[in-house]
Design an enzyme around this catalytic site. Structure first.
Site, PDB file in Angstrom:
ATOM      1  N   GLU A   1      22.139  -5.024  -6.450  1.00  0.00           N
ATOM      2  CA  GLU A   1      21.464  -3.681  -6.719  1.00  0.00           C
ATOM      3  C   GLU A   1      20.611  -3.448  -5.401  1.00  0.00           C
ATOM      4  OE1 GLU A   1      20.016  -2.310 -10.362  1.00  0.00           O
ATOM      5  OE2 GLU A   1      20.487  -4.141 -11.275  1.00  0.00           O
TER       6      GLU A   1
HETATM    7  N1  COS Z   1      15.440   9.219  -4.589  1.00  0.00           N
HETATM    8  C1  COS Z   1      15.878  10.621  -4.357  1.00  0.00           C
HETATM    9  N2  COS Z   1      16.469  10.808  -3.146  1.00  0.00           N
HETATM   10  C2  COS Z   1      16.609   9.527  -2.220  1.00  0.00           C
HETATM   11  C3  COS Z   1      16.286   8.522  -2.581  1.00  0.00           C
HETATM   12  C4  COS Z   1      15.714   8.153  -3.702  1.00  0.00           C
HETATM   13  N3  COS Z   1      15.258   6.905  -4.172  1.00  0.00           N
HETATM   14  N4  COS Z   1      16.384   7.509  -1.442  1.00  0.00           N
HETATM   15  C5  COS Z   1      17.149   8.234  -0.408  1.00  0.00           C
HETATM   16  N5  COS Z   1      17.027   9.531  -1.031  1.00  0.00           N
HETATM   17  C6  COS Z   1      17.540  10.958  -0.297  1.00  0.00           C
HETATM   18  C7  COS Z   1      16.741  10.995   1.014  1.00  0.00           C
HETATM   19  O1  COS Z   1      15.433  11.796   0.847  1.00  0.00           O
HETATM   20  C8  COS Z   1      17.722  11.708   1.771  1.00  0.00           C
HETATM   21  O2  COS Z   1      17.731  13.210   1.309  1.00  0.00           O
HETATM   22  P1  COS Z   1      17.740  14.483   2.722  1.00  0.00           P
HETATM   23  O3  COS Z   1      18.528  14.199   3.421  1.00  0.00           O
HETATM   24  O4  COS Z   1      17.627  15.440   1.739  1.00  0.00           O
HETATM   25  O5  COS Z   1      16.281  14.205   3.346  1.00  0.00           O
HETATM   26  C9  COS Z   1      18.921  11.160   1.418  1.00  0.00           C
HETATM   27  O6  COS Z   1      18.922  10.776   0.201  1.00  0.00           O
HETATM   28  C10 COS Z   1      19.501  10.146   2.357  1.00  0.00           C
HETATM   29  O7  COS Z   1      18.799   9.182   2.345  1.00  0.00           O
HETATM   30  P2  COS Z   1      18.629   7.963   3.660  1.00  0.00           P
HETATM   31  O8  COS Z   1      18.615   8.880   4.850  1.00  0.00           O
HETATM   32  O9  COS Z   1      17.289   7.095   3.376  1.00  0.00           O
HETATM   33  O10 COS Z   1      19.692   7.094   3.310  1.00  0.00           O
HETATM   34  P3  COS Z   1      20.513   6.096   4.000  1.00  0.00           P
HETATM   35  O11 COS Z   1      21.831   6.334   4.292  1.00  0.00           O
HETATM   36  O12 COS Z   1      19.476   5.901   5.449  1.00  0.00           O
HETATM   37  O13 COS Z   1      20.397   4.947   2.918  1.00  0.00           O
HETATM   38  C11 COS Z   1      19.456   3.154   1.542  1.00  0.00           C
HETATM   39  C12 COS Z   1      19.185   4.552   2.419  1.00  0.00           C
HETATM   40  C13 COS Z   1      19.409   2.107   2.608  1.00  0.00           C
HETATM   41  C14 COS Z   1      17.913   2.910   1.018  1.00  0.00           C
HETATM   42  C15 COS Z   1      20.541   3.221   0.788  1.00  0.00           C
HETATM   43  O14 COS Z   1      21.664   3.357   1.408  1.00  0.00           O
HETATM   44  C16 COS Z   1      20.696   1.981  -0.120  1.00  0.00           C
HETATM   45  O15 COS Z   1      19.843   2.072  -1.118  1.00  0.00           O
HETATM   46  N6  COS Z   1      21.663   0.941   0.066  1.00  0.00           N
HETATM   47  C17 COS Z   1      21.568  -0.161  -0.901  1.00  0.00           C
HETATM   48  C18 COS Z   1      22.707   0.161  -1.938  1.00  0.00           C
HETATM   49  C19 COS Z   1      22.561  -0.781  -3.116  1.00  0.00           C
HETATM   50  O16 COS Z   1      21.413  -0.970  -3.615  1.00  0.00           O
HETATM   51  N7  COS Z   1      23.786  -0.919  -3.566  1.00  0.00           N
HETATM   52  C20 COS Z   1      23.945  -1.884  -4.645  1.00  0.00           C
HETATM   53  C21 COS Z   1      24.924  -1.069  -5.657  1.00  0.00           C
HETATM   54  S1  COS Z   1      24.595  -1.157  -7.543  1.00  0.00           S
HETATM   55  S2  COS Z   1      24.926  -3.155  -7.727  1.00  0.00           S
END
Ligand code: COS
Length: 379
Positions: A363
């Site tokens: 997660e």
């Molecule tokens: N809620 C709503 N929107 C969100 C958000 C959230 N929690 N997090 C990011 N976004 C949106 C951002 O606002 C952005 O939108 P805009 O382009 O319109 O501004 C878009 O999504 C992209 O966000 P960001 O640029 O932050 O994305 P990244 O590619 O840099 O990734 C992380 C962000 C690292 C936080 C994400 O890839 C992540 O959570 N990775 C881990 C994945 C994970 O948990 N995997 C486990 C799978 S399930 S076991």
């Protein structure tokens, strides 16, 4: 220690779950841990007892249990085996994208299948898209009234036993996160297959497998939300699950503390039980402090969802990180307290330590959580 005021109904739910887990699950845990097997027969009884449909709202025939009720129930199961309950509740994790962006018709369809005992699974991770979820390579191509899904998902909890998958696929890789779209794909669709089962270090009762989509044709009505909205749906789903799904760590840590205290009371060295040593009492006290603080954080997360219907990004990541780091520390210290016996498979604590580790990884790793928290703080 009673540190939380539960309603009479919640106390009954806790007692019901505890009793069921002790009677039905406990006897199979050691063998399933050795084999790395999800106990399907126990799951059938779990369904018959009504646990797997508790999250389903009453209007679809379920119990409509609150997030708090579900955390309390799952915590009791996790005390007996966290792997079982993590896998047995993936229908609830799988439905989150539908709750966020699904139509009434889609939610009713999914819930109807859950009411029949079916499991769901959340398919985001891929071999090249773990922490960097936007690097998704599974493709979706529009073809008339259908989409064609092609790709491979990995490390999918319940991947091998689920009947419905919420799948994240890209319509256009050049668009990065904005190209990703979410779909509901049923297991029976032609081209869906299960790949290798992971042979894991811990959480071995949970089923974890690759799921392969080989040019799978699905109707456009199976798209969840708009095209390009999938990444945000995935992130919002994780905002919810990272918080409340930490119940697994709480159950594991509580079990480890009970084992450590029981052992320290009966193990005699230098003429007295080791629990009489101040150094050891301080270790136990720190374990209890951390676990109690983690419980408060987790319950707060669940209550906030119940009161506001909202999932908070920062609180979800804080809870996930704190509770899983706590669990790793507590189970490692429990092994230390039991000494050589802690390291032996004859005693339960080495398993608890193995089970704990994955919660710092899945997660979203705890490093990713710190990025998310820092990102929220610097907005
Ligand atoms: N809620 C709503 N929107 C969100 C958000 C959230 N929690 N997090 C990011 N976004 C949106 C951002 O606002 C952005 O939108 P805009 O382009 O319109 O501004 C878009 O999504 C992209 O966000 P960001 O640029 O932050 O994305 P990244 O590619 O840099 O990734 C992380 C962000 C690292 C936080 C994400 O890839 C992540 O959570 N990775 C881990 C994945 C994970 O948990 N995997 C486990 C799978 S399930 S076991």
């Amino acid at each position: 220690m009673q540190d939380f005021i539960l309603t009479d109904e919640q106390q009954d739910l806790v007692a019901f779950a505890k009793d069921f887990a002790e009677k039905e699950l406990k006897p199979v845990v050691a063998e399933c841990d050795r084999k790395g097997e999800f106990p399907m027969e126990v799951y059938k009884k779990f369904y018959e007892a009504g646990f797997s449909t508790m999250f389903v709202p009453e209007k679809y025939g379920g119990t409509g249990a609150s997030s708090m009720d579900l955390v309390l129930i799952n915590e009791q199961f996790a005390k007996v085996d966290a792997g079982f309950i993590v896998s047995a509740t993936t229908a609830e994790f799988g439905v989150t994208p539908l709750r966020i962006a699904g139509t009434e018709e889609q939610v009713a369809y999914y819930m109807d299948r859950v009411m029949q005992g079916q499991l769901g699974a959340f398919c985001l991770t891929e071999p090249g898209a773990g922490s960097d979820a936007a690097a998704t390579r599974t493709t979706a191509v529009r073809d008339g009234d259908d989409y064609i899904i092609d790709g491979r998902k990995c490390f999918i909890t319940s991947g091998g036993i689920a009947d419905m998958y919420t799948v994240f696929a890209t319509l256009d890789r050049s668009k990065g996160a904005k190209g990703i779209t979410c779909f509901l794909v049923e297991r029976e669709r032609e081209g869906v297959s299960v790949g290798k089962d992971e042979d894991k270090m811990g959480l071995r009762l949970s089923n974890t497998a690759d799921v392969v989509f080989d040019n799978v044709r699905i109707p456009a009505k199976n798209r969840i939300g708009a095209e390009g909205e999938g990444f945000k749906i995935a992130m919002k789903s994780l905002d919810r699950s990272r918080g409340v799904n930490s119940y697994g760590c709480l159950g594991i840590a509580e079990h480890a503390i009970e084992e450590a205290v029981a052992y320290a009371k009966q193990r005699v060295t230098f003429g007295h039980p080791i629990i009489k040593n101040q150094g050891l009492q301080w270790m136990l006290a720190d374990m209890q402090i951390q676990c109690t603080a983690a419980r408060s954080l987790l319950y707060r997360c669940a209550e906030m969802i119940d009161k506001t219907g909202k999932y908070d990004t920062e609180l979800g990541s804080i809870t996930k990180t704190f509770v899983s780091d706590m669990c790793m520390k507590v189970t490692t210290d429990a092994v230390q307290i039991l000494g050589g016996y802690g390291y032996s498979r004859e005693y339960p604590v080495e398993k608890l330590m193995r089970d704990a580790k994955i919660f710092q990884i899945f997660e979203g790793t705890n490093q990713i959580q710190r990025m998310v928290i820092g990102g929220q703080m610097s907005r």
